[in-house]
Design an enzyme around this catalytic site. Structure first.
Site, mmCIF file in Angstrom:
data_model
loop_
_atom_site.group_PDB
_atom_site.id
_atom_site.type_symbol
_atom_site.label_atom_id
_atom_site.label_comp_id
_atom_site.label_asym_id
_atom_site.label_seq_id
_atom_site.Cartn_x
_atom_site.Cartn_y
_atom_site.Cartn_z
ATOM 1 C CB CYS A 43 -0.941 -0.022 1.209
ATOM 2 S SG CYS A 43 -0.094 0.084 2.795
ATOM 3 C CB ALA A 44 0.358 4.799 0.648
#
Length: 138
Positions: A97-98
């Site tokens: 994810c980020a």
């Protein structure tokens, strides 16, 4: 005989050196069992074991840039769509994810679905970019 004298005279320095080495090695040992891996470790698994990359960010985030070859399965749809996106449960599954927080939650979901080799990429896409690894846009 001189070695014994050296150790006796410098036992405190030797203890400090061993402690320092242990403290430096601790993050590596802890990370190995924690279910997360570095960007370089992810590259190794992709190249050597044909690991599959799954980005659990929302489609809008994914479109702004993602790891080359990553499949987008948003976290809120992971349980319904992961088995369709990644059919072979025996290959290493790398979740990203980020920053790594959502990917950690995704690991638990993936393991519940039978993906025993699921791991989160530590630091997420940010760590990937910081390591100067390639990113593509949708």
């Amino acid at each position: 005989m001189k070695l014994i004298e050296f150790v006796t005279a410098n036992w405190m320095l030797i203890l400090i050196a061993l402690s320092s080495g242990g403290m430096l090695a601790w993050p590596l040992v802890r990370g190995a069992g924690g279910g997360t891996l570095t960007a370089q470790g992810a590259v190794h698994l992709i190249n050597r074991e044909r690991a599959v990359l799954v980005d659990v960010r929302e489609p809008e985030e994914f479109a702004t840039g993602h790891m080359i070859g990553a499949k987008n399965v948003p976290l809120n749809q992971l349980e319904e769509k992961l088995t369709g996106a990644v059919k072979n449960k025996g290959v290493p599954l790398l979740l990203v994810c980020a920053t790594g927080a959502r990917a950690q939650r995704a690991v638990a979901m993936a393991k519940k679905l039978g993906y025993e080799q699921a791991q989160a990429v530590s630091g997420g896409l940010k760590a990937w970019k910081d390591a100067n690894l390639p990113v593509e846009k949708a």
